[in-house]
Design an enzyme around this catalytic site. Structure first.
Site, mmCIF file in Angstrom:
data_model
loop_
_atom_site.group_PDB
_atom_site.id
_atom_site.type_symbol
_atom_site.label_atom_id
_atom_site.label_comp_id
_atom_site.label_asym_id
_atom_site.label_seq_id
_atom_site.Cartn_x
_atom_site.Cartn_y
_atom_site.Cartn_z
ATOM 1 N N CYS A 2 0.842 -1.182 0.000
ATOM 2 C CA CYS A 2 0.000 0.000 0.000
ATOM 3 C C CYS A 2 0.886 1.244 0.000
ATOM 4 O O CYS A 2 1.944 1.254 0.613
ATOM 5 C CB CYS A 2 -0.952 0.095 1.195
ATOM 6 N N ARG A 27 4.182 -0.626 -4.644
ATOM 7 C CA ARG A 27 3.868 -1.055 -3.278
ATOM 8 C C ARG A 27 2.507 -1.751 -3.185
ATOM 9 O O ARG A 27 2.188 -2.361 -2.158
ATOM 10 C CB ARG A 27 3.856 0.151 -2.326
ATOM 11 N N TRP A 73 -2.994 -2.687 -1.553
ATOM 12 C CA TRP A 73 -2.746 -4.134 -1.642
ATOM 13 C C TRP A 73 -3.690 -4.743 -0.618
ATOM 14 O O TRP A 73 -3.509 -4.584 0.582
ATOM 15 C CB TRP A 73 -1.286 -4.450 -1.307
ATOM 16 N N ASN A 99 -2.228 2.666 5.655
ATOM 17 C CA ASN A 99 -1.425 1.461 5.397
ATOM 18 C C ASN A 99 -1.299 0.698 6.704
ATOM 19 O O ASN A 99 -1.132 1.321 7.745
ATOM 20 C CB ASN A 99 0.012 1.829 4.993
ATOM 21 N N GLY A 100 -1.293 -0.630 6.625
ATOM 22 C CA GLY A 100 -1.116 -1.415 7.848
ATOM 23 C C GLY A 100 -2.359 -2.233 8.134
ATOM 24 O O GLY A 100 -3.247 -2.356 7.273
ATOM 25 N N GLU A 480 16.679 -19.222 -5.218
ATOM 26 C CA GLU A 480 16.375 -17.862 -5.679
ATOM 27 C C GLU A 480 15.947 -17.874 -7.157
ATOM 28 O O GLU A 480 15.023 -17.152 -7.544
ATOM 29 C CB GLU A 480 17.610 -16.976 -5.454
ATOM 30 N N LYS A 484 12.385 -16.465 -8.498
ATOM 31 C CA LYS A 484 12.254 -15.437 -9.548
ATOM 32 C C LYS A 484 11.284 -15.906 -10.627
ATOM 33 O O LYS A 484 10.402 -15.172 -11.037
ATOM 34 C CB LYS A 484 13.601 -15.125 -10.211
ATOM 35 N N GLU A 487 7.535 -16.113 -9.320
ATOM 36 C CA GLU A 487 6.825 -14.884 -8.954
ATOM 37 C C GLU A 487 6.483 -14.002 -10.140
ATOM 38 O O GLU A 487 5.471 -13.307 -10.119
ATOM 39 C CB GLU A 487 7.556 -14.089 -7.861
ATOM 40 N N HIS A 503 15.813 -38.148 -3.170
ATOM 41 C CA HIS A 503 15.000 -38.359 -1.961
ATOM 42 C C HIS A 503 13.538 -37.960 -2.174
ATOM 43 O O HIS A 503 12.812 -37.771 -1.195
ATOM 44 C CB HIS A 503 15.602 -37.568 -0.788
ATOM 45 N N LYS A 602 5.687 -4.859 -3.344
ATOM 46 C CA LYS A 602 7.029 -4.644 -2.795
ATOM 47 C C LYS A 602 6.868 -4.228 -1.349
ATOM 48 O O LYS A 602 5.885 -3.606 -0.990
ATOM 49 C CB LYS A 602 7.680 -3.509 -3.600
HETATM 50 C C1 F6R Z 1 11.316 -11.668 -4.184
HETATM 51 C C2 F6R Z 1 11.030 -10.574 -3.284
HETATM 52 C C3 F6R Z 1 10.592 -10.882 -1.904
HETATM 53 C C4 F6R Z 1 11.430 -10.058 -0.911
HETATM 54 C C5 F6R Z 1 10.926 -10.277 0.517
HETATM 55 C C6 F6R Z 1 11.790 -9.553 1.519
HETATM 56 O O1 F6R Z 1 11.717 -11.211 -5.428
HETATM 57 O O2 F6R Z 1 11.149 -9.434 -3.651
HETATM 58 O O3 F6R Z 1 10.701 -12.233 -1.639
HETATM 59 O O4 F6R Z 1 12.762 -10.449 -1.033
HETATM 60 O O5 F6R Z 1 9.623 -9.817 0.613
HETATM 61 O O6 F6R Z 1 11.841 -8.192 1.256
HETATM 62 P P1 F6R Z 1 12.925 -7.267 1.914
HETATM 63 O O7 F6R Z 1 14.252 -7.645 1.368
HETATM 64 O O8 F6R Z 1 12.524 -5.879 1.534
HETATM 65 O O9 F6R Z 1 12.862 -7.500 3.392
#
Ligand code: F6R
Length: 607
Positions: A2, A27, A73, A99-100, A480, A484, A487, A503, A602
């Protein structure tokens, strides 16, 4: 998660709010809304979907000289126009954007409904507008303070009252809020990206603080009405850093920035003549560092994967027991703080609720927690006991890329620092540093070979399931890579240690489940080759990431992506970049919204 913006000033408020919301859209992008105040009334326009939907609905001649906006969000209540913010009280005189999460919203809503308040949305946030209405007696600031004293949960809040023209009241508890001071104008926002086109002079609002802004003034107080002196800080980010600068997507730009962002994480932190690193922000003396017996890293998502690389590195090179754990699990486990343990909270945004709350819990129990963050002035950066900024520059794409390589860069420096204090020789330290300094060039070489990766993405992106396999320090890189891909392309992908497939996961292998296998020329190469053969024997397709000129791998894999040869412990850098590109090009090929993938946002500021 948000985004909020508030503006008081002479410019066209609707344009300022929309522009700010577009910059905040990363966000949260389920829905958005603005409230413009002028001539004794509020105009509220809300729309589900992207900001451009909202923009299309703005009536001509929408004037007013202060207002608030929000990009959502969803947490409580579906993605509908009604649930979009701003929300109002019954009389439509108070508008809020929040937000929150209000944890006790149901109890509050019951009381308020019983008292006659009528709710328009299913959100938790709307109770704030009604609470303010209940306590309002001609002073918005006072009513806000009374309202928030009843709230359990987190908030970054902006609100206005029709009867107090030109005033926006903001409050923060657990969700970021920053004030911007412009020329003859003031801003409130959930992060600086929303306002740096207008000002770089900012004041970070702390938890349990309330701020009142008008066009030319601001005042910050605590909940007991004590005035708080705030420091005005200068944001170092430039506007072009939060723009796409000719790239199609922020994710593409951020992947391509890595040679530079890795350099920035390292630069100024190495002492070549002593073959060591200096990390002043740790706030720890040599003696304190020498007394460290174990290291624990807490983080989420991509930052957790960077922590797993660090754990491998610190244990194998610095010879310190080190584990990386999911912050969300640590918090509720009643963690034991062992003597002489050092904790790191790793977070690009510095606002991730899981990591922030776990950090606070560890600190409450007496742990020293250092932050490894990107966003300057973020909650984790401010509340940690010290730490190191990764200096990646703003990361706007929801999928984290450059933060990962910068986070591990800081850990490589930490590893060197700790190792050189103990038994790493000057020669070995120098070679470590030389190898580290070649990384930006080697990452640049991979970026140059993007066409091959693009072709492979085209060839494979229609498969529904993928396995990503790696071993040792590259096992977290496989995790990772899978994260990627899933997502941003929505293709199902799982990361495993290559050794683990026998396994269980090998049951998934058939001609429809390709495996992306990381094959550096390290000690485990032969074992990984055996794993590839096991996959091939079951008709599985293999895309191998191998070292340039590795003819043996080329013969057994269906396709290869060649990476430059580097020293064994540095492979995570050259292995992750092709995987980021593979995910990016696959998502592009499938027509996904790369920078704003579905259901994500994000900076995850809710638990
Ligand atoms: C994946 C991604 C998320 C963040 C996670 C932690 O591409 O962006 O998995 O890595 O939400 O976010 P931060 O690093 O901001 O604590």
């Amino acid at each position: 998660m948000c985004g909020i913006i508030g503006y008081c000033g002479p410019k066209k408020t609707a344009s300022i709010l929309i522009e700010g919301l577009k910059r905040l859209e990363y966000r949260g992008y389920d829905s958005a809304g603005i409230c413009i105040a002028g001539q004794g009334q509020f105009r509220i326009i809300k729309s589900k979907g992207k900001i451009k939907n909202l923009q299309n609905q703005l009536p001509d001649g929408l004037s007013g000289n202060y207002g608030i906006g929000h990009t959502r969000w969803a947490t409580h209540g579906g993605v509908t126009d009604n649930n979009a913010h701003p929300h109002t009280d019954c009389a439509g005189k108070i508008a809020i954007a929040h937000n929150g999460i209000i944890e006790n919203f149901e109890a509050l809503k019951n009381i308020l409904t019983h008292e006659g308040h009528k709710f328009q949305s299913e959100t938790d946030s709307e109770v704030i507008a009604h609470l303010i209405e209940k306590y309002y007696k001609g002073n918005l600031e006072k009513a806000v303070k009374e309202a928030i004293s009843l709230i359990k949960g987190t908030y970054g809040l902006v609100c206005m009252h029709v009867d107090e023209p030109g005033l926006i009241v903001g409050a923060r508890n657990g969700s970021p809020l920053v004030m911007g001071i412009g020329e003859n104008e003031m801003f409130l926002a959930s992060d600086v990206t929303a306002i740096i086109a207008h000002t770089k002079q900012v004041v970070y609002i702390e938890d349990k603080e309330v701020v009142c802004i008008t066009q030319n003034e601001f005042r910050t107080t605590d909940l007991n009405n004590r005035e708080i002196e705030k420091e005005v800080e200068q944001v170092s980010w430039e506007l072009q850093e939060i723009e796409k600068s000719g790239f199609s997507h922020f994710m593409e730009k951020e992947i391509f920035e890595q040679p530079e962002s890795i350099k920035r994480a390292i630069i100024g932190r190495i002492v070549p003549e002593l073959a060591t690193a200096k990390l002043g922000g740790l706030n720890l003396s040599t003696n304190q560092l020498l007394n460290v017996e174990r290291i624990k890293i807490i983080a989420a998502g991509t930052s957790f994967h960077a922590g797993l690389v660090a754990a491998y590195l610190l244990e194998s090179i610095a010879r310190l027991p080190c584990v990386a754990e999911l912050a969300s699990e640590v918090r509720y486990r009643n963690p034991i703080i062992e003597r002489n343990s050092l904790y790191f909270a790793v977070s690009q945004s510095g606002e991730t609720a899981d990591t922030l709350y776990a950090m606070r819990e560890l600190q409450r129990k007496g742990a020293i927690v250092l932050g490894i963050c990107n966003v300057v002035g973020s909650s984790i950066a401010r509340e940690s006991n010290g730490g190191v900024y990764i200096h990646s520059g703003p990361e706007i794409a929801v999928a984290s890329t450059k933060a990962f390589t910068s986070q591990i860069s800081v850990f490589y420096l930490l590893c060197l620092l700790l190792s050189r204090m103990k038994d790493m020789s000057l020669e070995t330290g120098s070679s470590f540093l030389e190898n580290l300094q070649t990384i930006p060039i080697n990452v640049g070489k991979i970026l140059e070979s993007r066409q091959k990766i693009k072709q492979l993405s085209k060839k494979y992106c229609h498969y529904k399931d993928f396995l990503f396999l790696g071993r040792g320090i590259n096992y977290p890189v496989a995790l990772e890579g899978a994260l990627k891909l899933k997502e941003i392309s929505y293709i199902h992908a799982e990361g495993y240690s290559a050794a683990e497939i026998k396994h269980g996961p090998i049951a998934l292998i058939n001609e429809n489940t390709p495996s992306i296998v990381l094959v550096p020329d390290d000690r485990l190469r032969e074992k990984i080759i055996s794993n590839i053969k096991e996959i091939k024997a079951r008709n599985g397709k293999v895309i191998a990431l191998c070292v340039e000129g590795d003819e043996e791998i080329k013969k057994i894999a269906d396709d290869t992506i060649e990476v430059p040869k580097v020293q064994e412990i540095f492979y995570p850098y050259v292995m992750i970049v092709p995987l980021q590109l593979f995910a990016y090009y696959s998502a592009l090929e499938l027509g996904r919204d790369v920078d704003q993938p579905r259901n994500l946002a994000k900076s995850v500021t809710v638990e």
